[in-house]
Design an enzyme around this catalytic site. Structure first.
Site, PDB file in Angstrom:
ATOM      1  CB  CYS A 133      -4.773   7.564  25.455  1.00  0.00           C
ATOM      2  SG  CYS A 133      -4.022   5.923  25.639  1.00  0.00           S
ATOM      3  CG  HIS A 146      -2.264   2.344  26.271  1.00  0.00           C
ATOM      4  ND1 HIS A 146      -1.832   3.433  27.006  1.00  0.00           N
ATOM      5  CD2 HIS A 146      -2.069   1.251  27.063  1.00  0.00           C
ATOM      6  CE1 HIS A 146      -1.413   3.031  28.193  1.00  0.00           C
ATOM      7  NE2 HIS A 146      -1.553   1.708  28.252  1.00  0.00           N
ATOM      8  CG  ASN A 180      14.234   6.056  29.434  1.00  0.00           C
ATOM      9  OD1 ASN A 180      15.361   5.930  28.979  1.00  0.00           O
ATOM     10  ND2 ASN A 180      13.905   7.042  30.247  1.00  0.00           N
ATOM     11  CG  HIS A 216       0.767   5.912  24.934  1.00  0.00           C
ATOM     12  ND1 HIS A 216      -0.617   5.974  24.805  1.00  0.00           N
ATOM     13  CD2 HIS A 216       1.258   6.315  23.731  1.00  0.00           C
ATOM     14  CE1 HIS A 216      -0.928   6.392  23.595  1.00  0.00           C
ATOM     15  NE2 HIS A 216       0.193   6.609  22.919  1.00  0.00           N
ATOM     16  CG  HIS A 273       6.485   8.089  26.174  1.00  0.00           C
ATOM     17  ND1 HIS A 273       6.191   6.913  26.838  1.00  0.00           N
ATOM     18  CD2 HIS A 273       7.225   8.834  27.047  1.00  0.00           C
ATOM     19  CE1 HIS A 273       6.707   6.943  28.057  1.00  0.00           C
ATOM     20  NE2 HIS A 273       7.346   8.095  28.204  1.00  0.00           N
TER      21      HIS A 273
END
Length: 409
Positions: A76, A152, A192, A203, A205
Site C-alpha cells: 500500500c 489494497h 498468483n 494486495h 500484484h
C-alpha cells in the site's frame, strides 16, 4: 503511446519504478525513510543431475511477509506514520526489486547443463566437497514485484482497460530492460491470485523473474517449437492457433488481434490461453494497437473465469516469452496461460501421485465443456462497457463460437 515512468531507489538500494496511466499526474515520490538495512546475498543454485535442472535455494525467503492485515500491507502507499515498500502517497502502477528474491540481486552467468554434466562426470570419483561444488552456483538473477494499484483490494480483472494498459506497458519495459542485464536468459512475468494458490499478500500484484538459465518448461516447449519449424517451415503455435480458430468449439473470445481459448489438451479444470494473431516473441514487441486490444481481452477473460462461481477463483497467469538468446526466434510465439485448480465451487484439483511424481496429468473436465461454460458467463456492467468500447475490433464471446471461416480470417 507507452506509459511514462519515473525511477527511484529504496533505502537499501533496491530500484523502484512508477508507471502512470495516460493523462494521470506523476506521483510525488518521497525519500524512503526506513533504515538502510543491508540486502541479503544471492542464494545458491543446485544442479539436479537426474533431471538436468537447476534448483534455486533462497533460505532468506523463510522470513518473508505472510498475509499481513490491510493496515500492515507493504504494497500500500506510504503514510507519514507507516512507510511501506512504495514511497509515495498514491500511485498507479509500481515495480520494485523484491525484498525477498528467489534469485539475485547478484548478476552473472551460470554454467550450461551440458557443462555441469561434463564436470560432474569428471569429478564423480573425487571428494564429496569437490562434487557438490561442481553442482553448485550463485543464485544470480533478478526478481521484481509489480503492484497493479494503490488500492489494497481488487483484482486485475477489475482494473479497467486504462490501468490494464499501463501494466502491459510496464511488463514491456521490464522485459526489454531485464533481457539486457548480464547473464539473463529468460524473463517470466506472472500473477498468483488467491490464498489457495499460495499467495502471501492479497494486495493486487504480480511478479517478474529474470532467470540466469532457460527454465525446464520453456526448454521443452521451445525445443518442440524449433523442431516443428525445421520440419514444416511454420511456427508451432501458429498452427495451434489456426486449429483453434477453425474448430471454434474451444474458443472463448476473438478480436482482430487476439484469440482466447481453452487448449485441446488442457491439464487444469480451468485453463485459458491468450494468443496474439501476429507472431511476436515477447510483450515488448506488441504494437500500440495490440496492447490496447490486450488491455480489453485479458481482463474480460479473468472476469469470465470469476463469473463461473459465486466467489473469486484462484489462478496463475503466466506469460510465456521467447528465451533471451533463442537460437531462432521464428519458432517462438508469445502467449499467456491462465490456469486454476478449481474443479467445482468447493473443490480444488491437487497434484497427487500421477501429476506430481510422474508429470502425467489426468483431466477432470473436457476442454470443450470448460470453454462453453466460460462463453456462457454474463459479464458485469464494468466488463460490458470495456467490450462496448472495443466493439469495432472485437467479436463477442458468443459470436466467436459461431463465426464463419471468413469471419475468422
Amino acid at each position: 503511446m507507452p506509459a511514462s515512468h519515473q525511477r527511484a531507489n529504496l533505502s537499501d538500494g533496491r530500484e523502484i519504478l512508477f508507471y502512470q496511466d495516460h493523462d494521470s499526474p506523476a506521483p510525488l515520490i518521497a525519500a524512503d525513510p526506513r533504515p538502510n538495512d543491508s540486502r541479503p546475498d544471492s542464494g545458491t543454485l543446485r544442479f539436479d543431475v537426474l533431471t538436468g535442472e537447476w534448483v534455486a535455494v533462497a533460505t532468506h525467503r523463510q522470513t518473508r511477509t505472510h498475509l499481513p492485515a490491510a493496515a500492515e500491507c507493504p504494497l500500500c502507499p506510504s503514510t507519514p506514520d507507516r512507510p511501506t515498500e512504495i514511497p509515495a502517497a498514491d500511485f498507479d502502477v509500481a515495480v520494485f526489486e523484491n525484498r525477498f528474491p528467489s534469485l539475485g540481486p547478484g548478476l552473472g552467468d551460470v554454467p550450461s547443463s551440458r557443462a555441469v554434466d561434463t564436470t560432474f562426470a569428471e569429478a564423480a570419483a573425487d571428494s564429496a566437497d569437490t562434487v557438490t561444488s561442481a553442482l553448485s552456483g550463485p543464485g544470480y538473477g533478478r526478481c521484481e514485484v509489480v503492484v497493479f494499484s494503490s488500492e489494497h483490494t481488487g483484482s486485475f480483472g477489475g482494473l479497467g482497460t486504462a490501468r490494464a494498459r499501463t501494466v502491459i506497458d510496464a511488463w514491456a519495459n521490464r522485459t526489454a530492460e531485464l533481457s539486457a542485464l548480464p547473464g539473463i536468459e529468460q524473463v517470466f512475468m506472472f500473477e498468483n491470485r488467491g490464498e489457495e494458490i499460495g499467495v502471501t499478500m492479497n494486495h493486487p500484484h504480480g511478479q517478474i523473474y529474470a532467470y540466469p538459465y532457460v527454465t525446464p518448461h520453456t526448454a521443452i516447449t521451445s525445443a518442440r517449437a524449433h523442431d516443428h519449424l525445421r520440419r514444416t517451415g511454420r511456427p508451432l503455435l501458429g498452427d495451434v492457433l489456426a486449429l483453434e480458430r477453425e474448430a471454434g468449439e474451444r474458443m472463448i473470445l476473438e478480436t482482430d488481434h487476439f484469440s482466447a481459448f481453452v487448449p485441446f489438451a488442457a491439464r487444469w479444470p480451468i485453463e485459458v490461453h491468450i494468443v496474439p494473431h501476429r507472431q511476436v516473441g515477447s510483450v515488448d514487441e506488441l504494437d500500440e494497437t495490440e496492447r490496447d486490444d490486450l488491455a480489453r481481452v485479458y481482463p474480460e477473460v479473468l472476469q469470465r473465469i470469476d463469473g463461473l462461481y459465486p466467489s473469486p477463483t484462484p489462478y496463475i497467469a503466466a506469460w510465456h516469452q521467447a528465451p533471451v538468446n533463442s537460437a531462432d526466434r521464428r519458432a517462438e510465439w508469445l502467449h499467456l496461460e491462465i490456469t486454476s485448480p478449481r474443479r467445482a465451487e468447493n473443490k480444488l484439483k491437487f497434484l497427487a501421485g500421477s501429476e506430481a511424481a510422474m508429470g502425467a496429468f489426468v483431466g477432470d473436465v473436457s476442454a470443450e465443456e470448460t470453454a462453453a461454460r466460460l462463453r456462457a458467463v454474463t459479464l458485469e456492467p464494468l466488463a460490458e462497457v470495456a467490450v462496448t468500447a472495443s466493439a469495432s475490433s472485437s467479436v463477442t464471446a458468443n459470436s466467436a463460437a459461431t463465426a464463419t471461416e471468413g469471419d475468422r480470417r
